[in-house]
Structure formats: C-alpha cells, structure tokens
Design a protein around this motif. Structure first.
Motif, PDB file in Angstrom:
ATOM      1  N   UNK A 181       0.569  -0.930  -0.201  1.00  0.00           N
ATOM      2  CA  UNK A 181       0.270   0.203   0.271  1.00  0.00           C
ATOM      3  C   UNK A 181       0.841   1.319  -0.120  1.00  0.00           C
ATOM      4  N   UNK A 182       2.242   0.811   0.311  1.00  0.00           N
ATOM      5  CA  UNK A 182       3.353   2.023  -0.133  1.00  0.00           C
ATOM      6  C   UNK A 182       3.205   3.020  -1.471  1.00  0.00           C
ATOM      7  N   UNK A 183       2.700   2.185  -1.846  1.00  0.00           N
ATOM      8  CA  UNK A 183       2.950   2.557  -3.049  1.00  0.00           C
ATOM      9  C   UNK A 183       1.600   3.780  -3.921  1.00  0.00           C
ATOM     10  N   UNK A 184       0.648   3.015  -3.596  1.00  0.00           N
ATOM     11  CA  UNK A 184      -0.759   4.094  -3.732  1.00  0.00           C
ATOM     12  C   UNK A 184      -0.415   5.041  -2.844  1.00  0.00           C
ATOM     13  N   UNK A 185       0.241   4.949  -1.793  1.00  0.00           N
ATOM     14  CA  UNK A 185       0.720   6.328  -0.887  1.00  0.00           C
ATOM     15  C   UNK A 185       1.644   7.875  -1.317  1.00  0.00           C
ATOM     16  N   UNK A 186       2.284   6.734  -2.000  1.00  0.00           N
ATOM     17  CA  UNK A 186       3.889   7.764  -2.339  1.00  0.00           C
ATOM     18  C   UNK A 186       3.235   8.557  -3.523  1.00  0.00           C
ATOM     19  N   UNK A 238       0.572  -8.199  -7.747  1.00  0.00           N
ATOM     20  CA  UNK A 238       0.073  -7.315  -8.475  1.00  0.00           C
ATOM     21  C   UNK A 238       0.120  -6.403  -8.986  1.00  0.00           C
ATOM     22  N   UNK A 239      -0.256  -5.316  -8.215  1.00  0.00           N
ATOM     23  CA  UNK A 239      -0.098  -3.942  -7.683  1.00  0.00           C
ATOM     24  C   UNK A 239       1.440  -3.728  -7.649  1.00  0.00           C
ATOM     25  N   UNK A 240       2.352  -4.118  -7.056  1.00  0.00           N
ATOM     26  CA  UNK A 240       3.513  -4.496  -5.955  1.00  0.00           C
ATOM     27  C   UNK A 240       4.370  -5.196  -7.654  1.00  0.00           C
ATOM     28  N   UNK A 241       3.656  -5.210  -8.673  1.00  0.00           N
ATOM     29  CA  UNK A 241       4.773  -6.595  -9.455  1.00  0.00           C
ATOM     30  C   UNK A 241       4.254  -5.341 -10.634  1.00  0.00           C
ATOM     31  N   UNK A 242       3.616  -4.270 -11.203  1.00  0.00           N
ATOM     32  CA  UNK A 242       3.207  -3.136 -11.850  1.00  0.00           C
ATOM     33  C   UNK A 242       4.044  -1.961 -11.437  1.00  0.00           C
ATOM     34  N   UNK A 243       4.141  -2.034 -10.493  1.00  0.00           N
ATOM     35  CA  UNK A 243       5.151  -0.608 -10.110  1.00  0.00           C
ATOM     36  C   UNK A 243       6.541  -1.076  -9.682  1.00  0.00           C
TER      37      UNK A 243
END
Ligand code: GPQ
Length: 827
Positions: free
Chosen positions: A338-343, A437-442
């Motif tokens: 969830x750090x990805x959308x947070x950043x 998947x989110x982690x893989x895309x980001x």
C-alpha cells in the motif's frame, strides 16, 4: 543569537564513548545501575543489572550511531528503506556485545562486580516481532546491511505483543500473550518529537487549484505514529544503522477535542482504539488475513515510513524527480505494498506533482520480493474495505490499473482473457485488489527468494507479467547472518573454523571453503565431532532446565524446526517416527537394530489453523507414548519443546545431526533454517524444493539425502488425479503406521481424536505426504547407514560447512545491491 550559538556549539560537541577497558565498563555499568535504574549494586535485582548492562553496551555504540545518522544525512547518497511488517530479531544483548567486540570486557567487568554474565543473558525476552522465515530474513538483512556499511533504514511496526508464547496443555497448543515489554526494553529509543500523523477513512473531493483540477482526501480519523529507534550495529566495523519501528497512539487534537467536550470515557476509548493498531502481531504465516485491522497496520507503518523518509532524510529543496537516485523502498512481500499508492498520493496531492511525473518516480523507487508460491497466500484486499479505509488510495490504484491495462491492450489487442488475468482488480469472488500484481506493476524489480522459487514465480504464478515486463523478474537467493547463527550460536565450531582458516570469515563466508582440505584431516574430524558432542550436551542441559525434557545420550539428533504448516509436512516426519516405533513395538524389528535417535520438533501453529494444531497434538501424543514405552527405551525419543523461537534455535541448530527439510516440491519458497543447519554441520534430508536445490548442488549429492518427487513430477501426478488411498494400499509400512494412529494407540484408545488427521491424508492429502512416504523411508535408511560410519559422517558434515558460505545474508545483500538497489556501501 545565543540560542543559535548554543545549538551550534552543542552540535559540534563530540559524543565520547566510555573507555574500552574493564574499568571503563565497570564505571559506566555502575553509573547506569545507580543513576538510571536508581539502585545500588548491593540491592539491585537481576533485571536491574540486565538493564544497566544493556544500557552500558548502548553507551559504547551511541557515538557511532549518532555519527552514522549525521553522515548519512550529509552524504545524501542512495540508500535502502526496507519495509517489512515483521522483524524476528532474537535477543539483542549478545549480538550487540559481539558486534561491538565488547564480549570479553563485559564478561570481566561483570565478574569484577560479582555478576554472572550468562545469567543476565538469560533474562532478555527476545523481541519476537515476526512469525517465521520472512521476519527472521528481515532481521538477517538489516544485520548484513550494517555490517556492509550500506546506508539503510529498516521500517516496521513496534508490536506491543509479538508472536504468542506457546505452551502445551494436554499436548495441545495454547497461546499466551508475549509480554516482551513488561519489564521495559533497554534497546529502544522513542522519538515522540518525530511522530507522524496517519489518516484513515473519509472521502475525497476535487478542487480547483489555479487552472488545474486536483484531488484532496478528507479523512475521518487519524492516529499518531511514534517512532522507536533500535540500534543495528555492524560487525566490528563501527557502524550502527537504524531500525525504526512505529507505535500507534491517539493524536493530541483528537484527544483534546473529546476531553474538552467532557466525554472522558469517549476520549479513553479513542486512545484504546488508536493503540490497537500496533497492539499485536498477526500470528499468521504464509496465509493472508483479510482483517481490517491488518490493513490498518500495513497502511499505518508504510505511511509513517514514507513521510518520515521524505520529511527527515532529504536535503532542503530536494528535487523529487531525483528520488529514484536517492532511495529504494524494498517491499518485503505484499504487506507493505500500500506504500505504492501512498507515495503517489503524497507526490500528486501533497507535493503537487503531475501524475505522469509521479508515476515515473514511483516506478523507480520500489522493488518487490515475493516469498511464497501458495496461491492462497497472495494478499488481496476487497475493494469495499480498501475504499472505506483508504478512499484516495483506491482511486489511485484504479488509475494505475487503467493505465497499465491500456498498455497491455497496446501490446496484445483486446485479449479480454489476458486483460482480466492481468488486472490488478480481481472480479471474483468479490472485487479485490491483488497486492502482488500492484507490486509487480509498480516495482522496478520483482524477485523470488531461491532459484527454483524465482523460476516458478515467473513461469507459474506471474507468467503474463514476466512476458510483459521482460527483465523485471530476477532471483536473490536468501541467506542468513553468520554472526548470529554461527559465531554466536556455535562458539565451538567458530573457534575451530578460525583455527583452520584464520580470522575474518564472519564477514567473508566464502572463506569457509578453506575447511574443505580439513575434511580429510583425521585430527580435525575428531575436533569437529567433539564440538558437535559438546553442543549436544549444551542442548541437553538447556532442554532439561527449560522444559524438563531429556535428550537421549549418544543419539542421532534429528531436528525439524519451523512453523507448523501442512505444506512443510511435519506429518511425514511423524509417520516415519510411528513407523519405526511400530516396527519395534510389534516385535518385527529388534530395538537394538534401530539407530538411536532423538527427534526434536519446534513449531508454532497459527491459532486459527485447526489442522496444524491437530498435528501438534499428534506429535505430543506420539512423543508421550514412545518416551514412556520401555520397549524402545534408549532407542527413540520424541521431544517437542514448546515456544520455539530464535533463542531456542541458537541452541538446537548447532546440536543437530540431521536437518529435516521435507516440504512438497514446489511449495517452500526458499527456507532459511535449511541454510543454518548446513552451516552448523548438520546433513540435510530434503526434497528438491526451495533453497534445498542450491544447498545440494553446492554440498554435493553424496553429502545430502535427497528424496521425493520433483516439482514437475508433483504436477504430473496432480494432473493425472492423485489418489492417496492407492499409496496407502500399496505400502505395508505406511498402512501399519497410519493404522496405528487411527487405532487410538496415541490417544488412549480414542479413535476419534486423530481421525481428522488420518482422513485428511487418506482422502485429500493436498501435500502428497503419502506419495512421498516410501521414498522418505528409503532415504532415512540411508541416513542410518551413513551415520553408522561416524568418521565418514563427520567428513560429510565438514564439507557441508565448507561449501555453504554462499548462504551468508551478506551475499544476498550483494545480490540485491548489484541487481536491484544500486546502493554502494558508504565507506
Ligand atoms: N514466508 Cl509468504 C514466511 O515466513 N511468511 C510468509 O507469510 C510468507 C513466506 C517464508 C517462506 O515460507 C520461506 O520459504 C522463506 O524462506 C522465507 O519466507 C523467507 O523468504
């Protein structure tokens, strides 16, 4: 003016550590005892003394710690932020004494004060802020990063209660709260002044900012994240890195508002509500928990960490488009994703960057490590829950997904099946965010944790992504820190190694290769065997004092320690033991012909995992029958010390002869216990799974007991339809063992107690225990035969040590640094 001058002068004042002499140590220790603990030596409790000793060790490390923090800021060179929901640290005192090379001085100083250092060591309650392999790996990695002088911070959660304390009641697991903070931890430094506010809930709204339309999040509630810093000293290099763990408390504003309104009870409730977030570690391992509080924990710690880094670690006026050259956030499994959308939120909504620029930055700042192959262990969060808790993040995830799927369409056209398979949003059984998947895309890179795992991750778990992102997928085989798991845990073997290959192997584990030549030296083999024997004696004393358990004398020490999970197949081990026992008890096998073995289990089961808890019950039941049966007296012992943890691991592993690594091929991502055993001179009986594959390749087939189906064979058997009953019918030994369990022989004649375990194997057996049984027994016979030639066994054990230097976590760190992070050491 004077204020500025004063601060300036203070900033230049050197921090002077106590003198590195016995006198200096005694002086500092007494100061701490008197002035911090507030007691005289004569009236101090053992706990006072432990705390004062810990404070003294800290004092020696403090100057370096402060200096390293200052230097890291000043250099502004690229560093690692390791984001992990778990750190299974183990005891700190010994580790920090070793790292700072104060062990000798401390021991002498304590004896000057009439204190037994060993006794104080035993008082420390280890911080068990992790479940198993994943959390322990994080602890090994921060140790290696400090030892290699890599600028880095470990971020995580300061759980008030770590992994539960396990006891057995009538052989069944009972869970007690882990009160590791009850007597205070001397290793932590709270920094309330650096608290971050973390928000939740509410809604979003658009607004006009000049001529751009922007979004803002209007949260409904928030908590304060208070950081606690822990020292992570490097080994003999004078470095001290930081582990920063967050604790949740109610925000003052929230508090005051309610207090002022006169609703005292409501204000206290708010406090409790907030502090719940960091209250307890979820005791699940390799299974996700779809609990709202867990998502709160995840967001809580990554939001605080990302802001902490951006606010406090970047130089004034830092150009955020350069962020990927300044930091890499390593995602330890999906828990921090969830750090990805947070950043993205911080960059776009708070710092005002354009979406595309923010995405470019974000894609450069994250990398993701996957630690599993079990599809049921890949985290998904329902859109409903995520949207309620983090509405802005859900919008951001939708947009990331939309743009990603548009790119997929550009490449493949309207291949709807593929698009559905690759979407970050799952549609069935409910709409949910696929965090992997989110982690893989980001992520700039995605890695598995052993060669086989990384290959299966690419080919089986995320094949569409591997095709779409060529070059993104990579492997970093796990490792373990040789400081804790060899030097500290096995002083006898450590001295022998130093005598043979010279000093320095603790930070350059490839030097263990120098032992190779000694495998053929009879004198060395004798010394090696002597160390193993001493380690067994040490374990014998420990288990007797700790649990009243009696290790068999001159027994082969056959050890299986790891979380209890069906895929790890503790049941296979149980069937082997029952089979041996049945042979003797039925009179078909003479007890004298059986290799004397003590089987040691250590395992916690997730409290909600019923089958795992039944297996624990069964192991204890089998143990109490076998240990009490005079017919096997002196030949078989089954010991299951409760509450297996890092501290116990440090005792058990050096005493082991045989390491059980018997998961179904294709299920264990890596394993790290397997590496610790081999490095301590145990031989492995194992399947072709996880890092076993690499261990076997390195130590050689002749020094490893391989058995069982390979991963492709497992797949083939599945696809033709696996019927465990057929294996039962076909194997007389297996039938006898299973029938004995079913007969109630281990449950006082009650056939119902273990019926679910037996039925599960006969009619389901997802992890193919029965299919691998015959091979396992065959391999165990080879073990017996090999063990009969002690000299040859010792030679093989020495070769295991000599050839496993590869499994140092320093090497893992080098692989991450060179292949993923590009963060050179700051020397
Ligand atoms: N692992 Cl997904 C855990 O300890 N907990 C988890 O939730 C997941 C994985 C382990 C994995 O089972 C082992 O094979 C690895 O050696 C270990 O992570 C570290 O990578």
């Amino acid at each position: 003016m004077s204020e500025i001058r004063a601060t300036h002068t203070l900033a230049l004042a050197p921090v002077i550590p106590p003198a590195s002499t016995v006198d200096g140590f005694v002086q500092e220790f007494l100061n701490n005892l008197n002035f911090r603990q507030g007691v005289a030596l004569s009236s101090s409790s053992q706990n006072d003394r432990y705390l004062a000793l810990a404070q003294t060790v800290r004092d020696y490390l403090m100057a370096r710690w402060l200096e390293d923090q200052r230097a890291q800021f000043e250099r502004q060179s690229k560093g690692v932020c390791y984001l992990s929901a778990e750190y299974l640290l183990g005891r700190q005192l010994d580790n920090n004494l070793l790292a700072s090379d104060l062990g000798g001085i401390a021991a002498e100083a304590m004896s000057v004060c009439g204190i037994d250092l060993d006794e104080l060591r035993g008082l420390e309650v280890e911080p068990g802020l992790g479940n198993g392999g994943l959390g322990r790996l994080a602890a090994c990695f921060v140790d290696s990063l400090a030892t290699m002088s890599v600028p880095s911070i470990g971020y995580g959660i300061r759980y008030e209660y770590g992994i539960f304390r396990q006891t057995f009641v009538d052989g069944q697991q009972a869970e007690q709260p882990d009160q590791w903070l009850a007597l205070g931890s001397p290793w932590e430094f709270p920094h309330p002044e650096a608290a971050q506010i973390v928000s939740f809930g509410g809604h979003t709204e658009r607004y006009q900012d000049g001529d751009v339309e922007r979004t803002r999040w209007i949260p409904a509630w928030n908590v304060q994240a208070v950081p606690y810093n822990y020292m992570v000293p490097g080994y003999h290099n004078g470095r001290v890195n930081t582990l920063r763990l967050w604790s949740a408390v109610a925000t003052h504003a929230f508090d005051l508002r309610i207090f002022n309104s006169g609703d005292y009870a409501e204000a206290v409730r708010a406090q409790t509500f907030a502090s719940n977030i960091s209250k307890v570690l979820y005791p699940e391992d390799s299974t996700p928990q779809g609990k709202e509080l867990r998502l709160q924990q995840q967001y809580f710690f990554v939001a605080a960490s990302v802001s902490d880094f951006l606010d406090h670690h970047l130089a004034d006026g830092f150009d955020l488009t350069k962020l990927p050259d300044r930091v890499i956030f390593q995602l330890n499994d999906t828990h921090p994703v969830i750090a990805v959308p947070e950043l993205m939120r911080v960059l776009v909504d708070v710092r005002g960057l354009e979406w595309d620029a923010a995405w470019e930055i974000t894609r450069g700042c994250f990398a993701y490590t996957c630690h599993t192959l079990l599809p049921e262990a890949l985290e998904e969060w329902s859109v409903d829950l995520l949207g309620r808790l983090l509405p802005r993040h859900l919008e951001i995830i939708y947009r990331i997904n939309e743009e990603f799927l548009a790119e997929v369409r550009e490449t493949y056209g309207d291949d709807e099946l593929r698009i559905r398979n690759m979407s970050i949003i799952a549609e069935h059984p409910e709409r949910a965010i696929r965090m992997a998947y989110l982690a893989t895309v980001a992520g700039a890179k995605v890695n598995g944790v052993a060669e086989l795992h990384s290959q299966l991750l690419r080919d089986k778990v995320l094949p569409d992504f591997a095709a779409f992102f060529p070059g993104k997928f990579t492997n970093v085989t796990n490792g373990v820190t040789p400081r804790r798991f060899l030097r500290l845990a096995n002083p006898g073997l450590s001295s022998l190694i130093t005598e043979a290959v010279g000093p320095g192997w603790e930070t350059d584990l490839d030097r263990l290769q120098g032992l190779e030549a000694y495998a053929d030296d009879a004198g060395f083999r004798t010394a090696f065997a002597e160390v193993k024997a001493q380690n067994k004696v040490r374990l014998r004393h420990e288990l007797l004092a700790r649990d009243g358990l009696v290790v068999g004398e001159d027994h082969l020490m056959d050890v299986m320690v790891k979380r209890l999970h069906e895929y790890k197949r503790q049941m296979l081990k149980v069937l082997h033991i029952v089979s041996l026992y049945e042979g003797i008890a039925s009179g078909r096998v003479a007890a004298a012909e059986v290799t004397p073995r003590t089987f040691i289990f250590g395992a916690k089961a997730a409290p909600g995992y019923a089958m795992a808890k039944r297996i624990i019950h069964l192991i204890n039941a089998v143990g109490s029958v076998i240990n009490d049966d005079p017919r096997v007296e002196g030949r078989l012992k089954v010991l299951f010390p409760p509450n297996y943890n890092v501290t116990l691991a440090e005792r058990v592993i050096p005493a082991a002869d045989l390491s059980e690594q018997i998961s179904l091929a294709g299920k264990e991502a890596s394993g790290t216990g397997n590496m610790k055993f081999a490095l301590n001179g145990a031989l492995t009986i194992g399947t072709d799974d996880g890092a076993n594959v690499e261990i076997r390749r390195l130590v050689g087939d002749e020094n490893f007991f391989l058995f069982g189906m390979t991963e492709p064979e497992v797949e083939a058997l599945w696809s033709t339809g696996y019927r465990p009953g057929e294996f039962y019918q076909a194997d007389e030994d297996l039938r006898r063992a299973l029938d004995l369990i079913a007969s109630g022989a281990f449950s006082g004649g009650d056939r119902s107690t273990f019926e679910p375990v037996v039925s599960n194997l006969l009619y389901d057996d997802r992890f193919m225990v029965l299919a691998d049984f015959a091979e396992y027994i065959r391999a165990q016979r080879e073990v017996d035969a090999a063990y009969a030639d002690q000299d040859a066994w010792n030679r093989a054990a020495i070769l295991n040590v000599a050839r496993c230097g590869f499994f140092s976590s320093d090497r893992s760190m080098r692989d991450y640094i060179n292949g993923i992070w590009h963060t050179p050491p700051a020397l």
